[in-house]
Each structure stands twice: as structure tokens, then as C-alpha cells.
Write a protein that holds these residues in place. Structure first.
Motif, mmCIF file in Angstrom:
data_model
loop_
_atom_site.group_PDB
_atom_site.id
_atom_site.type_symbol
_atom_site.label_atom_id
_atom_site.label_comp_id
_atom_site.label_asym_id
_atom_site.label_seq_id
_atom_site.Cartn_x
_atom_site.Cartn_y
_atom_site.Cartn_z
ATOM 1 N N MET A 14 -57.141 99.387 45.223
ATOM 2 C CA MET A 14 -57.976 99.520 46.423
ATOM 3 C C MET A 14 -58.163 98.156 47.088
ATOM 4 O O MET A 14 -58.253 97.130 46.434
ATOM 5 C CB MET A 14 -59.342 100.108 46.030
ATOM 6 N N SER A 15 -58.226 98.171 48.388
ATOM 7 C CA SER A 15 -58.388 96.938 49.141
ATOM 8 C C SER A 15 -59.728 96.289 48.836
ATOM 9 O O SER A 15 -60.705 96.967 48.532
ATOM 10 C CB SER A 15 -58.338 97.238 50.646
ATOM 11 N N GLN A 16 -59.742 94.952 48.961
ATOM 12 C CA GLN A 16 -61.022 94.248 48.889
ATOM 13 C C GLN A 16 -61.934 94.786 49.984
ATOM 14 O O GLN A 16 -61.514 94.937 51.131
ATOM 15 C CB GLN A 16 -60.797 92.743 49.119
ATOM 16 N N ASN A 17 -63.164 95.096 49.623
ATOM 17 C CA ASN A 17 -64.092 95.663 50.597
ATOM 18 C C ASN A 17 -65.197 94.660 50.881
ATOM 19 O O ASN A 17 -66.342 94.838 50.482
ATOM 20 C CB ASN A 17 -64.655 96.983 50.060
ATOM 21 N N ILE A 18 -64.805 93.603 51.595
ATOM 22 C CA ILE A 18 -65.745 92.516 51.843
ATOM 23 C C ILE A 18 -66.877 92.956 52.761
ATOM 24 O O ILE A 18 -67.965 92.392 52.735
ATOM 25 C CB ILE A 18 -64.999 91.281 52.417
ATOM 26 N N HIS B 155 -54.666 92.371 58.536
ATOM 27 C CA HIS B 155 -54.509 91.161 57.716
ATOM 28 C C HIS B 155 -55.244 91.273 56.384
ATOM 29 O O HIS B 155 -55.156 90.370 55.561
ATOM 30 C CB HIS B 155 -54.963 89.911 58.492
ATOM 31 N N TYR B 156 -55.960 92.369 56.159
ATOM 32 C CA TYR B 156 -56.539 92.603 54.828
ATOM 33 C C TYR B 156 -55.577 93.347 53.898
ATOM 34 O O TYR B 156 -55.887 93.524 52.722
ATOM 35 C CB TYR B 156 -57.839 93.418 54.943
ATOM 36 N N LEU B 157 -54.448 93.798 54.427
ATOM 37 C CA LEU B 157 -53.519 94.613 53.620
ATOM 38 C C LEU B 157 -52.371 93.763 53.083
ATOM 39 O O LEU B 157 -51.752 93.009 53.830
ATOM 40 C CB LEU B 157 -52.931 95.744 54.471
ATOM 41 N N PRO B 158 -52.049 93.933 51.791
ATOM 42 C CA PRO B 158 -50.961 93.127 51.215
ATOM 43 C C PRO B 158 -49.585 93.558 51.708
ATOM 44 O O PRO B 158 -48.656 92.751 51.716
ATOM 45 C CB PRO B 158 -51.106 93.357 49.708
ATOM 46 N N TYR C 240 -46.132 78.185 56.536
ATOM 47 C CA TYR C 240 -45.895 79.350 57.393
ATOM 48 C C TYR C 240 -45.011 80.378 56.706
ATOM 49 O O TYR C 240 -45.229 81.589 56.840
ATOM 50 C CB TYR C 240 -45.257 78.896 58.713
ATOM 51 N N HIS C 241 -44.000 79.911 55.998
ATOM 52 C CA HIS C 241 -43.070 80.863 55.367
ATOM 53 C C HIS C 241 -43.474 81.259 53.952
ATOM 54 O O HIS C 241 -42.745 82.009 53.309
ATOM 55 C CB HIS C 241 -41.643 80.307 55.389
ATOM 56 N N ASN C 242 -44.601 80.761 53.484
ATOM 57 C CA ASN C 242 -45.113 81.228 52.188
ATOM 58 C C ASN C 242 -46.096 82.361 52.444
ATOM 59 O O ASN C 242 -47.304 82.156 52.564
ATOM 60 C CB ASN C 242 -45.785 80.074 51.434
ATOM 61 N N GLU C 243 -45.571 83.570 52.515
ATOM 62 C CA GLU C 243 -46.414 84.714 52.830
ATOM 63 C C GLU C 243 -47.251 85.109 51.614
ATOM 64 O O GLU C 243 -46.891 84.820 50.482
ATOM 65 C CB GLU C 243 -45.534 85.882 53.285
ATOM 66 N N GLY C 244 -48.346 85.778 51.863
ATOM 67 C CA GLY C 244 -49.156 86.294 50.764
ATOM 68 C C GLY C 244 -50.622 85.964 50.941
ATOM 69 O O GLY C 244 -51.097 85.754 52.061
ATOM 70 N N LYS D 40 -57.428 87.520 52.490
ATOM 71 C CA LYS D 40 -56.579 88.031 53.570
ATOM 72 C C LYS D 40 -55.134 87.780 53.189
ATOM 73 O O LYS D 40 -54.843 87.082 52.216
ATOM 74 C CB LYS D 40 -56.902 87.319 54.893
ATOM 75 N N TYR D 41 -54.230 88.353 53.968
ATOM 76 C CA TYR D 41 -52.808 88.183 53.696
ATOM 77 C C TYR D 41 -52.123 87.581 54.911
ATOM 78 O O TYR D 41 -52.278 88.081 56.027
ATOM 79 C CB TYR D 41 -52.168 89.536 53.328
ATOM 80 N N HIS D 42 -51.394 86.514 54.652
ATOM 81 C CA HIS D 42 -50.608 85.875 55.702
ATOM 82 C C HIS D 42 -49.203 86.460 55.734
ATOM 83 O O HIS D 42 -48.549 86.577 54.694
ATOM 84 C CB HIS D 42 -50.522 84.371 55.438
ATOM 85 N N ARG D 43 -48.787 86.850 56.906
ATOM 86 C CA ARG D 43 -47.414 87.325 57.154
ATOM 87 C C ARG D 43 -46.900 86.635 58.405
ATOM 88 O O ARG D 43 -47.674 86.431 59.348
ATOM 89 C CB ARG D 43 -47.424 88.835 57.464
#
Lengths: 242, 242
Positions: free
Chosen positions: A1-5, A117-120, A171-175, A188-191
Motif C-alpha cells: 500500500m502507498s505511503q499515506n502521508i 509522484h507518490y507512486l513507485p 536526474y537519471h537515478n530514478e526512484g 516520493k518517487y522521481h522519474r
């Protein structure tokens, strides 16, 4: 389940103080740009993924939508949203976008603002959204811009000549990225932007518009703090069609 | 007429020393990613806009293209390109992409590598390219990434913890940028990624893939200087179809 901040009390209380919480869509400087990307909503079936207080749901009904569903992971957000309307054309549902099931071809517009941006991983949700849209139906989304999300520690620096810059790295290190926005340890997740756009196309969407939102001269005059959004974009707005 | 920096002797001499000039496409680290975006070239009609020494033109012929045209603004570049082949299936033409006329539906692939950032406005060229493609034909382009082009003065800085960052500023101030790459006063144009993608869609193209190029682990091991391309993208690769 997603983090529910959003069910974290400190975060919820901080969120409640934001202009976009207090004043709704008119408190969100990107709203005029979003509106320009929306289809005509008259008689349309609309779902808002990450609906928060329900500002967009109520706006869509005011614009003539036949039926609007708001989905959110936060009970607190949904409770507030339900307090703010008794419109029988709007319904609110608890749901986790990481494992969302949607009926087939049930909507003309899927909307999602500053939530993805909260989704992996976007692929499962985008596949679910695509099959839930009528052919020709629209997906309009906003998400944090990768220029904003990429740094391991977000921040500005000022050079010896007074030029303010945003520090871009990784920038290219996603996650995963941890930020301390409103509360400590917000995950959060960087893409990259390419990853987001390619995920949309891979799910079957035709891209229609990409807006790396920036403020107008008039907006900066009214709200000088927005000037930093000229230096680097904080969010990106995308419209796409099934 | 476009600035023709490539006929500047200092620039031309510097350009001749780049790995991508000396070793052709294999000296360009993004080449494998470009190849993954190209259609099958067997029996296809191809035009390369900003062909330089003609490396791509010769590669396309080797991949089976029926006819390849290379266009460049620089007489020096074209002279060198002509020295490097006597293939009757390749022809080179002097041309300014700011005012290029192309025959209707005459090509299956239009290719342009690291050239479009010299143009002040993409719309006229993209319209010309679109009508010059067969329906279903491809445009594959690479251009400098707006993260790379945006700053008023390009450069890195290192924070107190040793993290290297690229200084992003003026992202939303589109227009001229002067750089001193190989020669002083090289004039380029900064555009947001949204502007480029929206210009493609407005010209009638369907976007197919967006790759903000970054190096692989193997490439960094072989060429450690490429590690900085992980921190921030220097170029973006786009494929689109008529």
C-alpha cells in the motif's frame, strides 16, 4: 500500500494551510493552464484520482459533468471533501492508486493532480485508467516535475553574481526521494519526464499537450514568490487521449 | 539565415577533434539509443537535416536505405562529407533549415541530430518535414536538452558535501543563449521540452518515444567522463510519426 502521508496529522494540518487548500482551484496557480487542457465537461463522467478536499470534483459538476467520483487514500481528506458538498452527483471513495480497479469504458475524463509522484510505478495505474476510458476519452494529469524531484536534497543556491539556481543532480537515478514538505520523511518517487511520457504511450495513450508549468507576468506581480517558478519548473501538466 | 558557426575555422577545427567526428556514430554515446528508435531502413528514402560529415547518411545506406540525402548549412561540412563517400545513393545539398522546402511525401524517415537547437523557431521546419513524410513516416531527432541549455551561464557547482549539481535557472525564459563551445559566441536557442513536444504535435506528429539520454553503467566504466550525464541530461531524443 502507498505511503499515506495525508493521514499524518502534522501533514494534514500543514496541507490545510496551503492556498490551494484554503482557496481551492483559484489558489493553485496552475489551474488556468489545466483548464485550457480539459475537454468540455457537459454531461461527462469524470473521476479524480487523488481528489483531496474535492475541489476539482465540485468544479467539474459546476462545469456540467453528469457524474463525478473522487478517489483518495486518505480518510481525513475524504471526510473533509464530504463535508463540503451534498451534491448527489459526486461520490467519494477510499482507494489506493497502486492497486486501483476501474470499470471498463466508464469515464470520459480521468483527472489526477499532484498525486502520481507518490507512486513507485505508473504502468499498472495507467493501464487501469486506459481501459476505464471511453475511446477518445481524456486523461489530464499534473505531477511534480523531475527537475524539482531529482536532487537528493532539494534546494537553491546563489552564485557570486547573485544568480539563483536550482541544484539539479541524480536526474537519471530514478526512484525514492525523501522530502520534508509539511512533515518529515515524505516519500516520493522521481522519474524522468521521458519515463512518464513513455509510460503513457506504452499504455496506449496519444499525447496531446505537455506543459511544464510556469507563471505569467501577471501572476508574478500578484504573488512575487512565484518568480522562482521561472527559474525551474516545479510541476508538469500532461493531457492524453485514449 | 541561421548562424553558420560550422564554417568558422576555429569551430570546424575543434569539431573535427570530437570523438563523434573522428569515430562517427560509434563515437556518439547516444547512438545505440537512437538506433533503438529508428524504423527498419531497408529500401527507405531518408533525409538527414544537419548531416555534418555524413556519418548517418552512410550508416543509413549500409542499413539498406534506397536513397539518402544529407542537408547542411556548412560548405566545409559538406565538402568533408563528399570526400568520405562515392556512393551514388547518397547526395549532399547545401540548405538552411530555417527556410527549407521539401517535396511532398518524398521520405520515409527524416533524421536530425543535435541541430534543432540552432533554430529560433521549430514550427516552419516541422511543418515542412511533416508534409515531406509519407503517412506513417518517421521523424527521429536529437537536440540539446533544456536542462542543459537553460542557464544564462552553463556550469556545475559542488556543495559542501561534495555533491556536484548542474545550475538550472531561467528555464522558462526561452530564446537565445550564447555559449563558448569550441568557439566564442556560439548562438543557440533554449526551448522547454514542452515547447518542442507541443510543436511536434501541433505540426501533426504523433509522439512515439522521448529519451532524455543518459549513459549505461558499461559506458561510464569505459568513459568515466560520461558520469556527469547521470546528474543531468545533455540531450533529448524524440521519435514521432506522421
Amino acid at each position: 500500500m502507498s505511503q499515506n502521508i495525508y493521514d499524518n496529522q502534522a501533514f494534514f494540518d500543514g496541507y490545510a494551510q496551503l492556498p490551494r487548500s484554503q482557496f481551492g482551484l483559484d489558489g493553485a496557480p496552475e489551474w488556468a493552464s489545466i483548464q485550457a487542457m480539459l475537454p468540455d465537461l457537459a454531461d461527462k463522467r469524470v473521476i479524480d484520482l487523488g481528489c483531496g478536499y474535492g475541489w476539482f470534483c465540485r468544479s467539474a459538476r459546476a462545469a456540467g459533468a453528469a457524474e463525478v467520483i473522487g478517489v483518495d487514500l486518505s480518510e481525513k481528506m475524504l471526510a473533509r471533501a464530504r463535508e463540503l458538498t451534498d451534491d448527489p452527483g459526486i461520490s467519494y471513495r477510499l482507494g489506493d492508486l497502486e492497486q486501483l480497479a476501474l470499470p471498463s469504458q466508464a469515464f470520459d475524463l480521468v483527472y489526477s493532480s499532484l498525486t502520481l509522484h507518490y507512486l513507485p510505478d505508473l504502468a499498472p495505474l495507467l493501464t487501469a485508467i486506459h481501459q476505464a476510458l471511453q475511446p477518445g476519452g481524456w486523461l489530464v494529469l499534473t505531477t511534480e516535475h523531475p527537475i524539482y524531484t531529482c536532487p537528493v536534497r532539494q534546494g537553491w543556491f546563489t552564485d557570486s553574481e547573485g544568480q539563483r539556481s536550482w541544484a539539479v543532480n541524480n536526474y537519471h537515478n530514478e526512484g525514492q526521494r525523501l522530502s520534508n514538505w509539511l512533515a518529515d520523511g515524505v516519500l516520493k518517487y522521481h522519474r524522468t519526464l521521458g519515463t512518464t511520457l513513455n509510460a503513457l504511450m506504452a499504455a496506449g495513450f496519444a499525447l496531446r499537450h505537455v506543459d511544464e508549468w510556469g507563471p505569467s507576468v501577471e501572476q508574478i506581480a500578484a504573488t512575487p514568490a512565484l518568480a522562482e517558478e521561472v527559474e525551474r519548473p516545479m510541476m508538469v501538466l500532461v493531457s492524453a487521449q485514449r
